[in-house]
Enzyme design. Structure first.
Site, short mmCIF file in Angstrom:
data_model
loop_
_atom_site.label_atom_id
_atom_site.label_comp_id
_atom_site.label_asym_id
_atom_site.label_seq_id
_atom_site.Cartn_x
_atom_site.Cartn_y
_atom_site.Cartn_z
N ARG A 18 28.28 -13.16 8.39
CA ARG A 18 27.01 -12.28 9.11
C ARG A 18 27.66 -11.55 9.99
O ARG A 18 28.17 -12.13 10.81
CB ARG A 18 26.09 -13.60 9.56
CG ARG A 18 24.93 -12.86 10.37
CD ARG A 18 23.71 -12.31 9.87
NE ARG A 18 22.99 -11.73 10.32
CZ ARG A 18 21.63 -11.69 10.83
NH1 ARG A 18 21.11 -12.84 10.01
NH2 ARG A 18 20.73 -10.96 11.25
N GLY A 19 27.00 -10.43 10.23
CA GLY A 19 27.09 -9.58 11.34
C GLY A 19 27.86 -8.45 11.30
O GLY A 19 29.06 -8.42 10.59
N THR A 22 31.59 -9.02 12.47
CA THR A 22 32.45 -9.85 11.46
C THR A 22 32.95 -9.00 10.24
O THR A 22 33.99 -8.94 9.79
CB THR A 22 31.40 -10.99 10.69
OG1 THR A 22 30.86 -11.73 12.14
CG2 THR A 22 32.26 -11.87 10.28
N GLU A 97 23.04 -19.16 0.92
CA GLU A 97 24.64 -18.97 0.44
C GLU A 97 25.32 -20.40 0.62
O GLU A 97 26.09 -20.85 -0.09
CB GLU A 97 25.23 -17.84 1.12
CG GLU A 97 24.66 -16.54 0.70
CD GLU A 97 25.48 -15.31 1.43
OE1 GLU A 97 25.17 -14.18 1.12
OE2 GLU A 97 26.42 -15.71 2.45
#
Length: 193
Positions: A18-19, A22, A97
């Protein structure tokens, strides 16, 4: 792994993250490293990026639910690289997920590779600090709904995944070497080359 299960796999590695930071600092480099070694990876979320060379990262996971095709990509992968970052648990999609990945670890023998990207493993395991704040928001949003049970599934998946020995990857001078070692762990574990 026998040849029939190899033929069923469309990808070797699924990466859950996420992000934008990242993606920019870790995932894009990781995918480049995996690709250079001939390792197939699941494509990024459709609404995240239209391929590995995309110019713009979109993190719209709260807008669109996880698709059956996305779940199938998780199921068909031999490895799952889970990158826990500060914003990971704020995403219900990432938590979905993760829940699916941990199910595949238990029942399909999927191999998890855990990465703690700028977060303390105990915060992930115990849902404290940013992970605790995210959970409080999820609990509030799910209160009184039919999906309230999901919070317990997410909590269990976070605890289980964070209890697995993982990589502590931060944006430091050794970062490129750590990404290279991470991709080599996939090769070594699967008997490539």
């Amino acid at each position: 792994m026998d040849s029939s299960s190899q033929q069923q796999r469309k990808c070797d590695v699924f990466v859950s993250f996420r992000g934008e930071d990242t993606y920019k600092y870790l995932v894009s480099n990781l995918h480049t490293s995996l690709k250079s070694k001939g390792i197939n990876y699941a494509p990024l979320k459709e609404d995240t990026c239209k391929g590995m060379d995309c110019a713009e990262f979109k993190d719209d996971d709260e807008i669109s639910p996880i698709s059956p095709e996305h779940l199938k990509s998780i199921e068909e992968s031999r490895f799952a690289i889970i990158i826990f970052s500060v914003s990971y648990s704020s995403s219900t999609r990432c938590l979905e997920e993760l829940t699916k990945i941990m199910e595949c670890v238990r029942y399909k023998g999927q191999i998890p590779i855990i990465v703690f990207y700028g977060v303390n493993p105990s915060d992930v395991r115990n849902q404290t600090n940013s992970f605790g704040q995210s959970f409080a928001k999820h609990l509030e949003n799910l209160k009184g709904t039919a999906d309230f049970h999901k919070a317990n599934m997410w909590r269990e998946a976070l605890t289980q995944a964070a209890s697995i020995s993982g990589w502590d990857v931060r944006n430091d001078a050794l970062f490129p070497a750590k990404v290279e070692l991470l991709s080599l762990q996939v090769i070594t574990a699967d008997g490539y080359g």
